[in-house]
Design a protein around this motif. Structure first.
Motif, short mmCIF file in Angstrom:
data_model
loop_
_atom_site.label_atom_id
_atom_site.label_comp_id
_atom_site.label_asym_id
_atom_site.label_seq_id
_atom_site.Cartn_x
_atom_site.Cartn_y
_atom_site.Cartn_z
N MET A 167 -24.30 -22.62 -19.20
CA MET A 167 -23.58 -22.72 -20.47
C MET A 167 -23.62 -24.13 -21.04
N ILE A 168 -23.42 -25.14 -20.19
CA ILE A 168 -23.35 -26.52 -20.65
C ILE A 168 -24.73 -27.05 -21.05
N LEU A 169 -25.72 -26.79 -20.21
CA LEU A 169 -27.05 -27.37 -20.43
C LEU A 169 -27.97 -26.49 -21.28
N GLY A 170 -27.55 -25.24 -21.53
CA GLY A 170 -28.38 -24.35 -22.33
C GLY A 170 -29.66 -23.95 -21.62
N ILE A 171 -29.59 -23.83 -20.29
CA ILE A 171 -30.76 -23.44 -19.51
C ILE A 171 -30.53 -22.07 -18.88
N THR A 172 -31.58 -21.46 -18.36
CA THR A 172 -31.45 -20.19 -17.67
C THR A 172 -31.84 -20.37 -16.22
N LEU A 173 -30.86 -20.26 -15.34
CA LEU A 173 -31.12 -20.36 -13.90
C LEU A 173 -31.31 -18.98 -13.30
N TYR A 174 -30.54 -18.01 -13.81
CA TYR A 174 -30.57 -16.66 -13.27
C TYR A 174 -31.60 -15.85 -14.03
N LYS A 175 -32.67 -15.49 -13.35
CA LYS A 175 -33.70 -14.67 -13.99
C LYS A 175 -33.75 -13.34 -13.27
N ASP A 176 -33.59 -12.28 -14.03
CA ASP A 176 -33.61 -10.94 -13.47
C ASP A 176 -34.48 -10.10 -14.40
N ASP A 177 -34.94 -8.98 -13.92
CA ASP A 177 -35.62 -8.06 -14.82
C ASP A 177 -34.64 -7.76 -15.93
N ALA A 178 -35.10 -7.81 -17.16
CA ALA A 178 -34.19 -7.60 -18.29
C ALA A 178 -33.53 -6.24 -18.17
#
Length: 190
Positions: A87-98
């Protein structure tokens, strides 16, 4: 079996702060963009069932698999920590099949009925009567449902900039909750 309004109010406020559905609005909006539709009813009902079942069986389940409440809370603090970083950095750490829809994962669990909520339920159980905690859960689930249903309107009212600011502010709050959850429970393990 009488209901105690003071216990219900206190338990409701504690759960409201931990669930933090208002702070999760940016996450809900992101999910809706990814999957197109949020199943508010299903997410709310499943979250309520998870919380009520955990209220009665949580400690037994953890004991059965040999996990202490402190270990569970610390694991939950890591999940909250990484969500906060996203949320703070605007990054995606959690990647899952959509996912095709957003209801049970990640809305009902871990967003609404996550480790922080589960740990809080175990703490509340030690202080309050079970029927009052159940009423507090239901009060919170009704509020969660309303927020999930009106996420489009909330998004329109806040705009892109407003959501970005709220996302970062609540990211910091979530980070603080994660740190508090970690520090409170690490003492119990050491």
């Amino acid at each position: 079996m009488t209901l105690n309004f003071k216990e219900i109010a206190t338990a409701s406020m504690i759960l409201f702060a931990v669930i933090d559905i208002v702070g999760s609005v940016p996450i809900i909006i992101d999910l809706r963009k990814k999957v197109g539709h949020i199943q508010s009813e299903k997410a709310s009902i499943v979250a309520a069932v998870i919380m009520i079942v955990f209220l009665f069986l949580g400690e037994e389940i953890l004991n059965l698999i040999g996990i202490s409440v402190e270990s569970f809370a610390i694991a939950g603090s890591f999940i909250l920590f990484f969500l906060a970083l996203e949320m703070i950095l605007g990054i995606t750490l959690y990647k899952d099949d959509a996912p095709e829809t957003a209801s049970i994962v990640p809305l009902a669990f871990p967003l609404i009925a996550g480790a922080g909520t589960m740990t809080s339920l175990l703490s509340l159980r030690a202080e309050f009567e079970v029927q009052n905690i159940i009423v507090a859960i239901l009060v919170n689930i009704i509020f969660v449902y309303i927020v999930l249903k009106s996420s489009k309107r909330i998004e329109r009212a806040l705009g892109k900039q407003g959501i970005s600011v709220i996302r970062k502010v609540f990211g910091v709050i979530l980070l603080a909750i994660a740190v508090k959850l970690f520090t409170t429970n690490i003492k119990g393990l050491l």
